[in-house]
Design an enzyme around this catalytic site. Sequence first.
Site, PDB file in Angstrom:
ATOM      1  N   GLU A 143       0.805  -1.236   0.000  1.00 20.14           N
ATOM      2  CA  GLU A 143       0.000   0.000   0.000  1.00 20.14           C
ATOM      3  C   GLU A 143       0.834   1.281   0.000  1.00 20.14           C
ATOM      4  O   GLU A 143       0.633   2.166   0.832  1.00 20.14           O
ATOM      5  CB  GLU A 143      -0.986  -0.024   1.180  1.00 20.14           C
ATOM      6  CG  GLU A 143      -1.933  -1.208   1.100  1.00 20.14           C
ATOM      7  CD  GLU A 143      -2.890  -1.335   2.275  1.00 20.14           C
ATOM      8  OE1 GLU A 143      -2.929  -0.438   3.139  1.00 20.14           O
ATOM      9  OE2 GLU A 143      -3.612  -2.350   2.328  1.00 20.14           O
ATOM     10  N   GLU A 162      -5.929 -10.684  -1.782  1.00 15.77           N
ATOM     11  CA  GLU A 162      -6.796 -10.477  -0.604  1.00 15.77           C
ATOM     12  C   GLU A 162      -8.257 -10.387  -1.041  1.00 15.77           C
ATOM     13  O   GLU A 162      -9.031  -9.605  -0.476  1.00 15.77           O
ATOM     14  CB  GLU A 162      -6.396  -9.185   0.136  1.00 15.77           C
ATOM     15  CG  GLU A 162      -4.947  -9.108   0.534  1.00 15.77           C
ATOM     16  CD  GLU A 162      -4.579  -7.870   1.347  1.00 15.77           C
ATOM     17  OE1 GLU A 162      -5.491  -7.136   1.807  1.00 15.77           O
ATOM     18  OE2 GLU A 162      -3.378  -7.622   1.525  1.00 15.77           O
ATOM     19  N   ASP A 212     -12.019 -10.213  -1.624  1.00 15.29           N
ATOM     20  CA  ASP A 212     -13.337 -10.352  -0.988  1.00 15.29           C
ATOM     21  C   ASP A 212     -14.255  -9.346  -1.666  1.00 15.29           C
ATOM     22  O   ASP A 212     -13.783  -8.339  -2.195  1.00 15.29           O
ATOM     23  CB  ASP A 212     -13.304 -10.195   0.551  1.00 15.29           C
ATOM     24  CG  ASP A 212     -12.586  -8.957   1.066  1.00 15.29           C
ATOM     25  OD1 ASP A 212     -12.487  -7.960   0.332  1.00 15.29           O
ATOM     26  OD2 ASP A 212     -12.136  -8.982   2.237  1.00 15.29           O
TER      27      ASP A 212
END
Length: 320
Positions: free
Chosen positions: A132, A239, A241
């Site tokens: 990030e 990741e 979702d």
Amino acid sequence: VDGLNTRAVAAGKEYFGSATDNGELSDIPYLEGLSNTADFGSITPGNAMKWDTIEPSRGTFNFANGDTIVDLAEKNGQLLRCHTLVWHSQLPSWVSNGGFDNATLIDIMVNHITQEVTHYKGKCYHWDVVNEALNEDGTYRSSVFYDTIGPAYLPIAFAAAAAADPEAKLYFNDYNLEYGGAKFNAALEIVKLVQSYGAKIDGLGFQGHLIVGSTPSRSSQESNLNKVAALGVEAAFTELDIRTTTPATEAAVAQQAKDYAATVGACAAVEKCVGVTIWDYTDKYSWIPSVFQGQGAALPWDENLQKKELVYNAILEALS
Ligand code: G3I
């Protein structure tokens, strides 16, 4: 036995995986599902390998939680995506507020990476080296690392990781890259930046925290993945979702199945996309409801560890 990982491997991918966290492992039915290698060929520690856990004070290293996840993966015969070495969040204040000068912070960062990667040498199939680093508009995110060291912190971090474990695949990982805009373009520039310093970078991680009904099309995601491949590196969804308003309506779940198929199908279609990890497999342990009020139901298994057949089958099919 048929399952998400079995299908992924049959489709030429390296794994289908799930994140997990230490506190969840005493939940035996949960642990059984996580350990089922028909579905999960890889696991990722959700918190155990972050800086605040590993080096809570300067020079004091605590590998216990991470070791637990390593042992579990070994016992199950699963790969391990190790997460994450350099991140502005879950960073102890001795680092973020230490007031260190450039040279000292480089020493601290390189030492952290060297100690952690050396401890896990040979165990980590992938490392998320930097997490990030970008703002939504594609500029660098302000962090103690960027503000003190400048963009060179990225190649320095990758070089340190490569020196400590030459075999691990080294990733830059970020969210909202799936939309293919300014942030995605800046992530491609980060790959080139690290390469331009002569440091090793092997992959770009698309976190994939998506929203039901607003997920980019399969073809646009394929095009993003092809742009990554053109730089000579691989890609992964790290990741995934796909959240919705809770309680989820039947229509939302039907849309969610299509949205999962778009992302997983894009990965299946592009050779350089090596695998997909979901950010835990059950709504019981999803991070979403605690951060996004009134949202959740983001994973293929519900809060009672029951498969959402529609979603699960859509993923299976997308992998075929
Ligand atoms: O362990 C403590 C516990 O002792 C305490 O009682 C409790 C009270 O709040 O907190 C517990 O720690 C929590 C930790 O998860 C373990 O459950 C933290 O508060 C909580 O902030 C932390 O959240 C994690 C989050 O990263 C922090 O940024 C999530 O579990 C984790 O899934 C999430 O993962 C991130 C990725 O690393 C990077 N990409 C985004 C993703 C989702 O936020």
